[in-house]
Design a protein around this motif. Structure first.
Motif, PDB file in Angstrom:
ATOM      1  N   GLY A 114      -8.309  72.170  47.489  1.00 14.25           N
ATOM      2  CA  GLY A 114      -8.064  71.003  48.508  1.00 14.25           C
ATOM      3  C   GLY A 114      -7.462  69.830  48.623  1.00 14.25           C
ATOM      4  O   GLY A 114      -7.471  68.890  48.143  1.00 14.25           O
ATOM      5  N   ASP A 115      -8.452  69.479  47.905  1.00 12.26           N
ATOM      6  CA  ASP A 115      -9.153  68.076  46.919  1.00 12.26           C
ATOM      7  C   ASP A 115      -7.909  67.929  46.163  1.00 12.26           C
ATOM      8  O   ASP A 115      -7.441  66.459  46.296  1.00 12.26           O
ATOM      9  N   LEU A 116      -7.330  68.839  45.202  1.00 15.65           N
ATOM     10  CA  LEU A 116      -6.456  68.205  44.236  1.00 15.65           C
ATOM     11  C   LEU A 116      -4.800  67.443  45.408  1.00 15.65           C
ATOM     12  O   LEU A 116      -4.219  66.883  44.940  1.00 15.65           O
ATOM     13  N   ALA A 117      -4.685  68.650  46.280  1.00 16.26           N
ATOM     14  CA  ALA A 117      -3.706  68.429  47.097  1.00 16.26           C
ATOM     15  C   ALA A 117      -4.094  67.087  48.230  1.00 16.26           C
ATOM     16  O   ALA A 117      -3.006  66.129  48.050  1.00 16.26           O
ATOM     17  N   GLU A 118      -4.729  66.670  48.040  1.00 17.62           N
ATOM     18  CA  GLU A 118      -5.213  65.473  49.250  1.00 17.62           C
ATOM     19  C   GLU A 118      -5.067  63.453  47.838  1.00 17.62           C
ATOM     20  O   GLU A 118      -4.148  63.274  47.984  1.00 17.62           O
ATOM     21  N   LEU A 119      -5.625  64.376  46.414  1.00 15.61           N
ATOM     22  CA  LEU A 119      -5.028  63.601  45.157  1.00 15.61           C
ATOM     23  C   LEU A 119      -3.637  62.895  45.146  1.00 15.61           C
ATOM     24  O   LEU A 119      -3.016  62.253  45.311  1.00 15.61           O
ATOM     25  N   ALA A 120      -2.900  64.535  45.328  1.00 11.28           N
ATOM     26  CA  ALA A 120      -1.212  64.052  44.821  1.00 11.28           C
ATOM     27  C   ALA A 120      -0.607  63.450  46.354  1.00 11.28           C
ATOM     28  O   ALA A 120       0.044  63.074  46.622  1.00 11.28           O
ATOM     29  N   ARG A 121      -1.771  63.686  47.262  1.00 10.72           N
ATOM     30  CA  ARG A 121      -0.791  62.929  49.142  1.00 10.72           C
ATOM     31  C   ARG A 121      -1.119  61.473  48.064  1.00 10.72           C
ATOM     32  O   ARG A 121      -0.131  61.058  48.827  1.00 10.72           O
ATOM     33  N   LEU A 122      -2.448  61.148  48.097  1.00 14.00           N
ATOM     34  CA  LEU A 122      -2.615  59.260  48.012  1.00 14.00           C
ATOM     35  C   LEU A 122      -1.750  58.944  46.826  1.00 14.00           C
ATOM     36  O   LEU A 122      -1.396  57.811  46.683  1.00 14.00           O
ATOM     37  N   ALA A 123      -1.360  59.539  46.042  1.00 14.38           N
ATOM     38  CA  ALA A 123      -0.521  59.542  44.882  1.00 14.38           C
ATOM     39  C   ALA A 123       1.032  58.922  45.170  1.00 14.38           C
ATOM     40  O   ALA A 123       1.504  58.746  45.142  1.00 14.38           O
ATOM     41  N   ASP A 124       1.441  59.873  46.053  1.00 10.92           N
ATOM     42  CA  ASP A 124       2.761  59.759  47.005  1.00 10.92           C
ATOM     43  C   ASP A 124       3.512  59.159  47.549  1.00 10.92           C
ATOM     44  O   ASP A 124       4.105  58.713  47.877  1.00 10.92           O
ATOM     45  N   GLU A 125       1.840  58.478  48.469  1.00  7.72           N
ATOM     46  CA  GLU A 125       1.388  57.248  49.322  1.00  7.72           C
ATOM     47  C   GLU A 125       1.837  56.484  48.957  1.00  7.72           C
ATOM     48  O   GLU A 125       1.790  55.148  49.340  1.00  7.72           O
ATOM     49  N   GLY A 126       1.766  56.268  47.555  1.00  9.43           N
ATOM     50  CA  GLY A 126       1.735  54.820  46.586  1.00  9.43           C
ATOM     51  C   GLY A 126       0.301  54.229  46.725  1.00  9.43           C
ATOM     52  O   GLY A 126      -0.245  53.278  46.133  1.00  9.43           O
ATOM     53  N   LYS A 127      -1.061  55.394  47.047  1.00 11.78           N
ATOM     54  CA  LYS A 127      -2.558  54.860  47.543  1.00 11.78           C
ATOM     55  C   LYS A 127      -2.857  54.973  46.017  1.00 11.78           C
ATOM     56  O   LYS A 127      -3.990  54.907  45.726  1.00 11.78           O
ATOM     57  N   LEU A 128      -1.916  55.453  45.216  1.00  7.53           N
ATOM     58  CA  LEU A 128      -3.357  56.040  43.508  1.00  7.53           C
ATOM     59  C   LEU A 128      -2.701  56.096  42.554  1.00  7.53           C
ATOM     60  O   LEU A 128      -1.414  56.780  42.492  1.00  7.53           O
ATOM     61  N   SER A 129      -2.720  55.217  41.870  1.00  9.28           N
ATOM     62  CA  SER A 129      -1.322  55.053  41.094  1.00  9.28           C
ATOM     63  C   SER A 129      -2.355  55.655  39.329  1.00  9.28           C
ATOM     64  O   SER A 129      -3.826  55.910  39.471  1.00  9.28           O
ATOM     65  N   VAL A 130      -1.728  55.465  38.432  1.00 10.59           N
ATOM     66  CA  VAL A 130      -2.070  55.984  36.955  1.00 10.59           C
ATOM     67  C   VAL A 130      -1.686  55.225  35.974  1.00 10.59           C
ATOM     68  O   VAL A 130      -0.456  55.631  35.880  1.00 10.59           O
ATOM     69  N   HIS A 131      -3.297  54.715  34.895  1.00 11.75           N
ATOM     70  CA  HIS A 131      -2.610  53.749  33.954  1.00 11.75           C
ATOM     71  C   HIS A 131      -3.087  54.973  32.833  1.00 11.75           C
ATOM     72  O   HIS A 131      -3.566  54.957  32.301  1.00 11.75           O
ATOM     73  N   VAL A 132      -1.542  55.196  32.154  1.00 14.44           N
ATOM     74  CA  VAL A 132      -1.561  56.213  30.965  1.00 14.44           C
ATOM     75  C   VAL A 132      -1.367  55.184  29.460  1.00 14.44           C
ATOM     76  O   VAL A 132      -1.149  54.329  29.493  1.00 14.44           O
ATOM     77  N   GLU A 133      -2.811  54.788  28.910  1.00 12.84           N
ATOM     78  CA  GLU A 133      -3.485  54.192  28.030  1.00 12.84           C
ATOM     79  C   GLU A 133      -2.389  54.271  26.822  1.00 12.84           C
ATOM     80  O   GLU A 133      -1.981  53.606  26.345  1.00 12.84           O
ATOM     81  N   ARG A 134      -2.247  55.237  26.959  1.00 13.39           N
ATOM     82  CA  ARG A 134      -1.787  56.353  25.453  1.00 13.39           C
ATOM     83  C   ARG A 134      -1.600  57.390  25.045  1.00 13.39           C
ATOM     84  O   ARG A 134      -2.351  58.201  25.826  1.00 13.39           O
ATOM     85  N   SER A 135       0.004  58.095  24.730  1.00 11.51           N
ATOM     86  CA  SER A 135      -0.160  59.608  24.606  1.00 11.51           C
ATOM     87  C   SER A 135       0.096  59.809  23.229  1.00 11.51           C
ATOM     88  O   SER A 135       0.520  59.195  22.883  1.00 11.51           O
ATOM     89  N   PHE A 136      -0.328  61.255  22.986  1.00 10.51           N
ATOM     90  CA  PHE A 136      -0.590  62.102  22.005  1.00 10.51           C
ATOM     91  C   PHE A 136       0.518  63.138  21.607  1.00 10.51           C
ATOM     92  O   PHE A 136       0.646  64.123  23.111  1.00 10.51           O
TER      93      PHE A 136
END
Length: 317
Positions: free
Chosen positions: A270-292
């Protein structure tokens, strides 16, 4: 395919340790594909998030609370595609894009691999607006932030103080608290102040004189405190918070001595679904510093251990 014939199992690429050790002991190897229990799905990993708990566990630092079995594949964060389902996992279909925090009863078959199995309660459908690397950076850190905020529930009109606000967990906590209407003051080094402003926080520099700098912004004190770093943050917050029972720390058990909350994040659909909802609504962004790449896991750990990362580090599988 709803259930795999175990006679067809192959070997997958993975990063593993044969004993407790450091980044130097991480080895790229082949291990049998994971088994899939009735209430699990098999995920083809597209990206895996890096978290400090990964290398702390691998060093033996969590031996008192987490059972580790070897060979140990580290990693608890994943974003990928459902490749197979157990016969009692109707929530997902082959081909679904998912993400999750894969923490089982013991640590062994983690996400630094081409495949990982996961109980349906540990995953949710991937946020549509995030790419694979961004999605893999959310689960553990995002759940930690969300569950910390839920523990003391800052609301509109209240002021929250977030320590290590530019880090993986802190940056999510800032955004979630802002989405709920709270004012947020965030501690960070000066190089991250503009980043915090972009998330909606008012930045202050940590270190000596922190209490005075916070008081300058909030003369009457703050309503809630979130400690995602330790290193004396709880002690520094005691004279600033109106009620000590509204302090949450993931790093300092002494917070309980003051009536606050020492939190250990839990997998939660349920919490993961809530985080996905926030992201899809533009309220939660993710900064990826670097990928390997997967083979670069040791270098990813070394960068994470420096403790100066803004946002997240991920492995692209």
């Amino acid at each position: 395919m709803s259930w795999r014939d175990t006679s067809l199992l192959l070997n997958m690429r993975a990063i593993a340790l044969n004993n407790y050790g450091t980044a130097d002991e991480l080895t790229e190897t082949e291990l049998p594909d994971p088994k899939v229990s009735p209430d699990e799905v098999l995920i083809r990993v597209r990206a895996a998030g890096i978290n400090p708990v990964d290398w702390k566990l691998a060093s033996g630092g969590l031996d008192a609370v987490v059972e580790a079995r070897f060979p140990l594949i580290p990693g608890w964060d994943v974003a990928g595609v459902v490749e197979a389902t157990g016969f009692d996992a109707p929530e997902y279909q082959v081909g679904d894009e998912v993400y999750g925090y894969i923490r089982k009863d013991w640590a062994q078959n983690g996400t630094y691999a081409e495949l990982v199995s996961a109980n349906v309660r540990m995953i949710a459908h991937k946020p549509r607006v995030l790419d694979w690397n961004e999605a893999a950076g959310v689960p553990l850190a995002g759940l930690t932030a969300l569950q910390s905020i839920d523990r003391v529930a800052p609301v509109s009109g209240e002021t929250a103080l977030v320590h290590a606000a530019a880090g993986g967990v802190g940056s999510f906590a800032v955004q979630i608290a802002r989405a709920r209407g709270a004012r947020v003051i965030g501690t960070a080094s000066e190089r991250n102040h503009d980043y915090l402003r972009s998330l909606g926080a008012e930045p202050v520099t940590y270190g000596e004189g922190l209490a005075d700098r916070v008081r300058a912004l909030a003369p009457e004190g703050v309503d809630a405190v979130f400690d995602f770093v330790g290193e004396g943050a709880v002690e520094a917050s005691l004279p600033l918070v109106k009620k000590t029972r509204r302090i949450v720390s993931v790093a300092d058990p002494s917070v309980a001595d003051h009536g606050g909350h020492h939190l250990w994040v839990r997998p939660d659909h349920g919490d993961l679904a809530e985080l996905a909802r926030l992201a899809d609504e533009g309220k939660l962004s993710v900064h990826v510093e670097r990928s390997f790449p997967l083979a670069g896991a040791a270098d990813a750990w070394r960068l994470n251990q420096e403790g100066r990362t803004r946002g997240k580090i991920v492995l692209t599988v």
